[in-house]
Write a protein that holds these residues in place. Structure first.
Motif, PDB file in Angstrom:
ATOM      1  N   THR A   1       0.824  -1.204   0.000  1.00  0.00           N
ATOM      2  CA  THR A   1       0.000   0.000   0.000  1.00  0.00           C
ATOM      3  C   THR A   1       0.859   1.255   0.000  1.00  0.00           C
ATOM      4  O   THR A   1       0.490   2.258  -0.611  1.00  0.00           O
ATOM      5  N   PHE A   2       2.013   1.213   0.664  1.00  0.00           N
ATOM      6  CA  PHE A   2       2.931   2.354   0.618  1.00  0.00           C
ATOM      7  C   PHE A   2       3.434   2.561  -0.803  1.00  0.00           C
ATOM      8  O   PHE A   2       3.523   3.690  -1.282  1.00  0.00           O
ATOM      9  N   ALA A   3       3.737   1.479  -1.489  1.00  0.00           N
ATOM     10  CA  ALA A   3       4.216   1.573  -2.870  1.00  0.00           C
ATOM     11  C   ALA A   3       3.122   2.147  -3.775  1.00  0.00           C
ATOM     12  O   ALA A   3       3.402   2.972  -4.653  1.00  0.00           O
ATOM     13  N   VAL A   4       1.883   1.744  -3.558  1.00  0.00           N
ATOM     14  CA  VAL A   4       0.776   2.280  -4.351  1.00  0.00           C
ATOM     15  C   VAL A   4       0.619   3.776  -4.101  1.00  0.00           C
ATOM     16  O   VAL A   4       0.468   4.567  -5.041  1.00  0.00           O
ATOM     17  N   ALA A   5       0.679   4.188  -2.839  1.00  0.00           N
ATOM     18  CA  ALA A   5       0.575   5.619  -2.516  1.00  0.00           C
ATOM     19  C   ALA A   5       1.727   6.393  -3.143  1.00  0.00           C
ATOM     20  O   ALA A   5       1.540   7.499  -3.650  1.00  0.00           O
ATOM     21  N   LEU A   6       2.904   5.814  -3.138  1.00  0.00           N
ATOM     22  CA  LEU A   6       4.075   6.460  -3.740  1.00  0.00           C
ATOM     23  C   LEU A   6       3.900   6.622  -5.244  1.00  0.00           C
ATOM     24  O   LEU A   6       4.164   7.690  -5.806  1.00  0.00           O
ATOM     25  N   VAL A   7       3.422   5.599  -5.910  1.00  0.00           N
ATOM     26  CA  VAL A   7       3.223   5.660  -7.358  1.00  0.00           C
ATOM     27  C   VAL A   7       2.121   6.656  -7.717  1.00  0.00           C
ATOM     28  O   VAL A   7       2.287   7.486  -8.621  1.00  0.00           O
ATOM     29  N   VAL A   8       1.003   6.597  -7.013  1.00  0.00           N
ATOM     30  CA  VAL A   8      -0.098   7.522  -7.290  1.00  0.00           C
ATOM     31  C   VAL A   8       0.350   8.958  -7.038  1.00  0.00           C
ATOM     32  O   VAL A   8       0.102   9.853  -7.851  1.00  0.00           O
ATOM     33  N   GLY A   9       1.036   9.181  -5.941  1.00  0.00           N
ATOM     34  CA  GLY A   9       1.547  10.518  -5.650  1.00  0.00           C
ATOM     35  C   GLY A   9       2.548  10.981  -6.690  1.00  0.00           C
ATOM     36  O   GLY A   9       2.553  12.150  -7.087  1.00  0.00           O
ATOM     37  N   GLY A  10       3.395  10.070  -7.159  1.00  0.00           N
ATOM     38  CA  GLY A  10       4.359  10.415  -8.201  1.00  0.00           C
ATOM     39  C   GLY A  10       3.690  10.775  -9.517  1.00  0.00           C
ATOM     40  O   GLY A  10       4.081  11.736 -10.184  1.00  0.00           O
ATOM     41  N   VAL A  11       2.676  10.020  -9.900  1.00  0.00           N
ATOM     42  CA  VAL A  11       1.958  10.298 -11.147  1.00  0.00           C
ATOM     43  C   VAL A  11       1.254  11.646 -11.072  1.00  0.00           C
ATOM     44  O   VAL A  11       1.333  12.457 -11.999  1.00  0.00           O
ATOM     45  N   VAL A  12       0.566  11.908  -9.961  1.00  0.00           N
ATOM     46  CA  VAL A  12      -0.120  13.190  -9.805  1.00  0.00           C
ATOM     47  C   VAL A  12       0.898  14.333  -9.776  1.00  0.00           C
ATOM     48  O   VAL A  12       0.673  15.390 -10.367  1.00  0.00           O
ATOM     49  N   SER A  13       2.026  14.113  -9.121  1.00  0.00           N
ATOM     50  CA  SER A  13       3.073  15.142  -9.069  1.00  0.00           C
ATOM     51  C   SER A  13       3.626  15.444 -10.455  1.00  0.00           C
ATOM     52  O   SER A  13       3.844  16.609 -10.809  1.00  0.00           O
ATOM     53  N   LEU A  14       3.855  14.416 -11.246  1.00  0.00           N
ATOM     54  CA  LEU A  14       4.356  14.634 -12.607  1.00  0.00           C
ATOM     55  C   LEU A  14       3.302  15.315 -13.481  1.00  0.00           C
ATOM     56  O   LEU A  14       3.625  16.165 -14.310  1.00  0.00           O
ATOM     57  N   ALA A  15       2.041  14.933 -13.284  1.00  0.00           N
ATOM     58  CA  ALA A  15       0.973  15.514 -14.097  1.00  0.00           C
ATOM     59  C   ALA A  15       0.747  16.986 -13.772  1.00  0.00           C
ATOM     60  O   ALA A  15       0.444  17.784 -14.657  1.00  0.00           O
ATOM     61  N   THR A  16       0.894  17.350 -12.505  1.00  0.00           N
ATOM     62  CA  THR A  16       0.627  18.733 -12.103  1.00  0.00           C
ATOM     63  C   THR A  16       1.884  19.586 -12.031  1.00  0.00           C
ATOM     64  O   THR A  16       1.790  20.804 -11.986  1.00  0.00           O
ATOM     65  N   GLY A  17       3.046  18.960 -11.997  1.00  0.00           N
ATOM     66  CA  GLY A  17       4.301  19.705 -11.877  1.00  0.00           C
ATOM     67  C   GLY A  17       4.608  20.133 -10.456  1.00  0.00           C
ATOM     68  O   GLY A  17       5.527  20.913 -10.225  1.00  0.00           O
ATOM     69  N   SER A  18       3.870  19.635  -9.482  1.00  0.00           N
ATOM     70  CA  SER A  18       4.088  19.995  -8.080  1.00  0.00           C
ATOM     71  C   SER A  18       4.397  18.729  -7.280  1.00  0.00           C
ATOM     72  O   SER A  18       3.624  17.783  -7.278  1.00  0.00           O
ATOM     73  N   TRP A  19       5.522  18.730  -6.584  1.00  0.00           N
ATOM     74  CA  TRP A  19       5.925  17.557  -5.801  1.00  0.00           C
ATOM     75  C   TRP A  19       5.207  17.492  -4.460  1.00  0.00           C
ATOM     76  O   TRP A  19       5.368  16.533  -3.718  1.00  0.00           O
ATOM     77  N   TRP A  20       4.412  18.505  -4.153  1.00  0.00           N
ATOM     78  CA  TRP A  20       3.668  18.471  -2.894  1.00  0.00           C
ATOM     79  C   TRP A  20       2.649  17.338  -2.868  1.00  0.00           C
ATOM     80  O   TRP A  20       2.314  16.831  -1.802  1.00  0.00           O
ATOM     81  N   PHE A  21       2.161  16.928  -4.037  1.00  0.00           N
ATOM     82  CA  PHE A  21       1.199  15.824  -4.072  1.00  0.00           C
ATOM     83  C   PHE A  21       1.838  14.507  -3.657  1.00  0.00           C
ATOM     84  O   PHE A  21       1.187  13.665  -3.046  1.00  0.00           O
ATOM     85  N   LEU A  22       3.128  14.336  -3.965  1.00  0.00           N
ATOM     86  CA  LEU A  22       3.834  13.130  -3.530  1.00  0.00           C
ATOM     87  C   LEU A  22       3.945  13.116  -2.009  1.00  0.00           C
ATOM     88  O   LEU A  22       3.669  12.101  -1.362  1.00  0.00           O
ATOM     89  N   ILE A  23       4.310  14.241  -1.440  1.00  0.00           N
ATOM     90  CA  ILE A  23       4.410  14.336   0.017  1.00  0.00           C
ATOM     91  C   ILE A  23       3.035  14.149   0.652  1.00  0.00           C
ATOM     92  O   ILE A  23       2.894  13.465   1.673  1.00  0.00           O
ATOM     93  N   LEU A  24       2.011  14.737   0.047  1.00  0.00           N
ATOM     94  CA  LEU A  24       0.654  14.588   0.556  1.00  0.00           C
ATOM     95  C   LEU A  24       0.193  13.133   0.512  1.00  0.00           C
ATOM     96  O   LEU A  24      -0.403  12.630   1.473  1.00  0.00           O
ATOM     97  N   ALA A  25       0.480  12.432  -0.585  1.00  0.00           N
ATOM     98  CA  ALA A  25       0.085  11.024  -0.702  1.00  0.00           C
ATOM     99  C   ALA A  25       0.765  10.176   0.370  1.00  0.00           C
ATOM    100  O   ALA A  25       0.134   9.317   0.992  1.00  0.00           O
ATOM    101  N   ILE A  26       2.047  10.422   0.608  1.00  0.00           N
ATOM    102  CA  ILE A  26       2.769   9.658   1.632  1.00  0.00           C
ATOM    103  C   ILE A  26       2.234   9.999   3.023  1.00  0.00           C
ATOM    104  O   ILE A  26       2.037   9.110   3.858  1.00  0.00           O
ATOM    105  N   ALA A  27       1.973  11.280   3.285  1.00  0.00           N
ATOM    106  CA  ALA A  27       1.454  11.683   4.591  1.00  0.00           C
ATOM    107  C   ALA A  27       0.076  11.072   4.855  1.00  0.00           C
ATOM    108  O   ALA A  27      -0.194  10.597   5.971  1.00  0.00           O
TER     109      ALA A  27
END
Length: 75
Positions: free
Chosen positions: A12-38
């Motif tokens: 589940t951590f890996a899924v959250a990391l991947v989803v956060g990474g995809v959203v971060s790449l799509a939006t150009g903001s790395w805050w979504f990756l941190i938000l997904a992990i948090a």
């Protein structure tokens, strides 16, 4: 912690990391990756805390059995 639980948490951590990474790449903001992990950490903490509380509770008999036990003590 059992191996199956560790594997599930890792998955589940890996899924959250991947989803956060995809959203971060799509939006150009790395805050979504941190938000997904948090959010994952928060959700895991709540779930494991709830499970821990339930496991520490003592078994209680159903109300009918409890009433019978009270009646036997009175007799």
């Amino acid at each position: 912690m059992k191996s199956g639980s560790r594997l599930l948490i890792l998955f589940t951590f890996a899924v959250a990391l991947v989803v956060g990474g995809v959203v971060s790449l799509a939006t150009g903001s790395w805050w979504f990756l941190i938000l997904a992990i948090a959010l994952h950490v928060l959700g895991t903490t709540v779930v494991l805390g709830t499970i821990g509380r339930r496991l520490r509770e003592e078994d209680k008999p159903d109300p009918v059995t409890e009433a019978r036990l009270v009646e036997q003590d009175r007799a």
